[in-house]
Design an enzyme around this catalytic site. Structure first.
Site, PDB file in Angstrom:
ATOM      1  N   CYS A   1      -5.633   4.977   3.262  1.00 12.39           N
ATOM      2  CA  CYS A   1      -5.830   4.399   4.597  1.00 12.39           C
ATOM      3  C   CYS A   1      -5.441   5.393   5.701  1.00 12.39           C
ATOM      4  O   CYS A   1      -6.090   6.414   5.852  1.00 12.39           O
ATOM      5  CB  CYS A   1      -5.091   3.066   4.704  1.00 12.39           C
ATOM      6  N   TYR A   2      -4.368   5.149   6.446  1.00  9.37           N
ATOM      7  CA  TYR A   2      -3.979   6.115   7.475  1.00  9.37           C
ATOM      8  C   TYR A   2      -3.778   7.499   6.846  1.00  9.37           C
ATOM      9  O   TYR A   2      -4.146   8.519   7.421  1.00  9.37           O
ATOM     10  CB  TYR A   2      -2.684   5.663   8.175  1.00  9.37           C
TER      11      TYR A   2
ATOM     12  N   ASP B   1      21.525  -8.318  -9.866  1.00 14.17           N
ATOM     13  CA  ASP B   1      21.887  -6.907  -9.730  1.00 14.17           C
ATOM     14  C   ASP B   1      23.266  -6.598 -10.300  1.00 14.17           C
ATOM     15  O   ASP B   1      23.427  -5.646 -11.074  1.00 14.17           O
ATOM     16  CB  ASP B   1      21.820  -6.478  -8.255  1.00 14.17           C
TER      17      ASP B   1
ATOM     18  N   GLU C   1      -3.411  -0.022  -4.113  1.00 13.97           N
ATOM     19  CA  GLU C   1      -2.166  -0.625  -4.592  1.00 13.97           C
ATOM     20  C   GLU C   1      -2.184  -2.145  -4.605  1.00 13.97           C
ATOM     21  O   GLU C   1      -1.343  -2.773  -5.243  1.00 13.97           O
ATOM     22  CB  GLU C   1      -0.979  -0.116  -3.752  1.00 13.97           C
TER      23      GLU C   1
ATOM     24  N   HIS D   1      -7.212   0.148  -0.136  1.00 14.23           N
ATOM     25  CA  HIS D   1      -5.838   0.118  -0.664  1.00 14.23           C
ATOM     26  C   HIS D   1      -5.837  -0.071  -2.184  1.00 14.23           C
ATOM     27  O   HIS D   1      -5.967  -1.201  -2.659  1.00 14.23           O
ATOM     28  CB  HIS D   1      -5.055  -1.019   0.005  1.00 14.23           C
TER      29      HIS D   1
ATOM     30  N   GLY E   1      -0.613   3.254   7.427  1.00 14.01           N
ATOM     31  CA  GLY E   1       0.300   3.085   8.555  1.00 14.01           C
ATOM     32  C   GLY E   1      -0.460   2.468   9.712  1.00 14.01           C
ATOM     33  O   GLY E   1      -1.690   2.451   9.700  1.00 14.01           O
TER      34      GLY E   1
ATOM     35  N   LYS F   1      13.598  -4.185  -7.533  1.00 14.80           N
ATOM     36  CA  LYS F   1      14.079  -5.437  -8.127  1.00 14.80           C
ATOM     37  C   LYS F   1      13.394  -5.763  -9.465  1.00 14.80           C
ATOM     38  O   LYS F   1      14.052  -6.138 -10.432  1.00 14.80           O
ATOM     39  CB  LYS F   1      13.812  -6.579  -7.140  1.00 14.80           C
TER      40      LYS F   1
END
Ligand code: XMP
Length: 514
Positions: free
Chosen positions: A83-84, A230, A174, A172, A56, A370
């Site tokens: 991180c944060y 979708d 990710e 990070h 964040g 998605k």
């Protein structure tokens, strides 16, 4: 839906929060992204198998920054802070967080000092991606420092306690630039939280089909089909569950791309055997758009007319029990956010519930991202062309024709757009670029063809890369591809004599021209 192992991703406002959630799900574990103000009671009720704190933009020392009650760490639920989130764990449990003079962004080599469960399989040195100003300078008591950076910028690049099952990483895991990031996440989920990994696409499809069949029984279902990913996947899922109890209505507003309406009918009615009704309303839409050049007016007219057309068809079908919507997870999150300025009034099927006689809305994709929707599409056997289709706006080509929409301009645009798409596909770029399309600029220019003067349309080509359409960059299409497109359009398309390429990012521009 059956009960799955669930991981809770608490969102502290980081840019990569959705990415974390996606990585977790790619590792076959269901997770939800929730706001960081969740109370301990709410967390207990959610009953996660593990919790991840995202990064964040804040500093733990600011009063207004989001904090967590220390109680969260004594629930016996494993926690990973990123991180944060990492700094927050250190701060809350009595470690030390320091404000650095300069921020650290980008790739850093981290050294693993102690493997433990979190770094199992990660080499002694590897590249990790950093983006922070504050850093953890001392791990809390009872925790071990597991990694640091060689440059000394991060004395505690990771810390943790095997006993408490609480870990923090400054980098990070990710993002793809962190070489072993996925392994760190996997270790946290499988070795620390002890997940089994019960979230798979084929399992999801089978389970959804069974649940939908049970829920719908012998009742009637209605779906507005646009040809977009979708709505197509949602309808196919329901069709698989209840067959022709599902009726789909496809409003052809005459503002679709070349061959698009036929393709929708061919795939869904002819190949998949869906009960698909096409409402041909092109003439009506054109009539209503006559003389209108204001973008917002166009959008409004199309939105209203779309609902009116759908309503007419729905009346013929009569009362139904369920209305299907292709809502996906990011839509659910978006709608929970605060109000922002109206840049464009987006047209989608959101207005339909008010004009259709139904009892309940079904949203079979509301838990999915998605890319997961696309995986479901493949699982259901939908053609690649449908599953990988680029986003296309509800108002269609009307917002790619500057000024008044006319039959002639539509034809020119369709042909130009078709060539652009064709060449992008031939160059193997169609799945690499987020959106690519042609625009008629409503500003004719002088040209020379043969020995004659021409005064015709300028066609703009727009192609962008993006991950979520919120921000976008213009795509660096090779010159030779642009050259082919340009040559073909001016040679093959009527009323076009000049081609330009849009080199603006979003912001300050938007993806569409109107
Ligand atoms: P902009 O032009 O705002 O577009 O940068 C962001 C994304 O949204 C799409 N778009 C729409 N989609 N109804 C839709 O369903 C609309 O009215 C609409 N307007 C824009 C656009 O194509 C891009 O993907």
């Amino acid at each position: 839906m059956e009960k799955h192992e669930r991981v809770l991703v608490l969102d502290f406002g980081g840019q990569y929060n959705q990415l974390i959630a996606r990585r977790v799900r790619d590792l076959n574990v269901y997770c939800d992204l929730k706001n960081c103000d969740m109370t301990v009671e709410e967390i207990k009720a959610y009953n996660p198998i593990g919790i991840i704190f995202t990064g964040g933009p804040n500093s733990v020392y600011e009063e207004s920054s989001p904090h967590v009650p220390a109680e969260i760490f004594s629930l016996g639920i494993p926690v990973l802070g990123i991180c944060y989130g990492c700094q927050l764990i250190a701060y809350t449990l009595g470690g030390e967080v320091t404000h650095a003079q300069t921020s650290e962004y980008g790739k850093r080599e981290i050294r693993v000092l102690k493997k433990g469960a979190l770094f199992e399989g990660v080499p002694a040195r590897s590249v990790s991606w950093m983006s922070h100003t504050d850093y953890v300078s001392r791990a809390p008591e009872g925790f071990e420092v597991l990694a640091d950076t060689e440059a000394g910028t991060c004395p505690v690049a990771a810390f943790g306690s095997a006993e408490k099952k609480i870990y923090g990483v400054q980098f990070h895991p990710e993002v793809v630039h962190t070489e072993y990031g996925n392994l760190v996440l996997k270790n946290f989920l499988y070795a620390v939280c002890g997940v089994k990994g019960d979230w798979t696409m084929s399992g999801f499809v089978a389970e959804q089909v069974r649940a939908l069949r049970e829920k719908i029984g012998d009742k009637k279902v209605l779906c507005a089909m646009s040809g977009g990913v979708d709505s197509a996947v949602a309808a196919t899922l329901i069709h698989k569950a209840v067959g022709n109890q599902l009726v789909c209505v496809f409003v052809d507003h005459g503002l679709l791309r070349k061959y698009e309406a036929d393709e929708v009918m061919e795939v869904f009615r002819d190949k998949l055997g869906m009960n698909l009704i096409k409402a041909d309303a092109g003439e009506v839409f054109l009539e209503r758009l006559k003389g209108v050049s204001d973008p917002e007016k166009k959008r409004k007219i199309i939105g209203e007319e779309f609902i009116r057309t759908f309503e007419k068809e729905a009346k013929k079908i009569g009362a139904v029990d369920y209305l299907v919507q292709g809502t996906i997870y990011p839509d659910v999150i978006e709608s929970g956010k605060g109000k922002s300025a109206v840049i464009k009034s987006h047209h989608n099927v959101g207005g339909l519930p008010s004009v259709v006689d139904f009892k309940e809305i079904i949203e079979p994709l509301r838990d999915l991202f998605k890319d997961e929707v696309r995986r479901v599409g493949f699982e259901l056997g939908l053609p690649r062309k449908v599953v990988m289709r680029q986003p296309f706006p509800g108002p269609g080509l009307a917002i790619r024709i500057m000024g008044e929409v006319t039959k002639e301009k539509l034809e020119t645009l369709r042909d130009a757009d078709f060539i652009f798409r064709d060449e992008i596909a031939k160059a193997g770029l169609d799945e690499k670029i987020w959106q690519y399309f042609a625009v008629i600029t409503n500003s004719p220019t002088v040209g020379v063809m043969g020995d004659f003067r021409t005064y015709e349309n300028v066609i703009a080509l727009r192609a962008v890369t993006s991950v979520d359409a919120m921000t976008a960059d213009w795509a660096r299409i090779p010159y030779d591809v642009l050259e082919k497109v340009s040559n073909r359009i001016v040679n093959e398309v009527k009323h076009a004599n000049r081609i330009v390429y849009d080199v603006t990012s979003k912001p300050p521009a938007t993806i569409e021209w109107e």
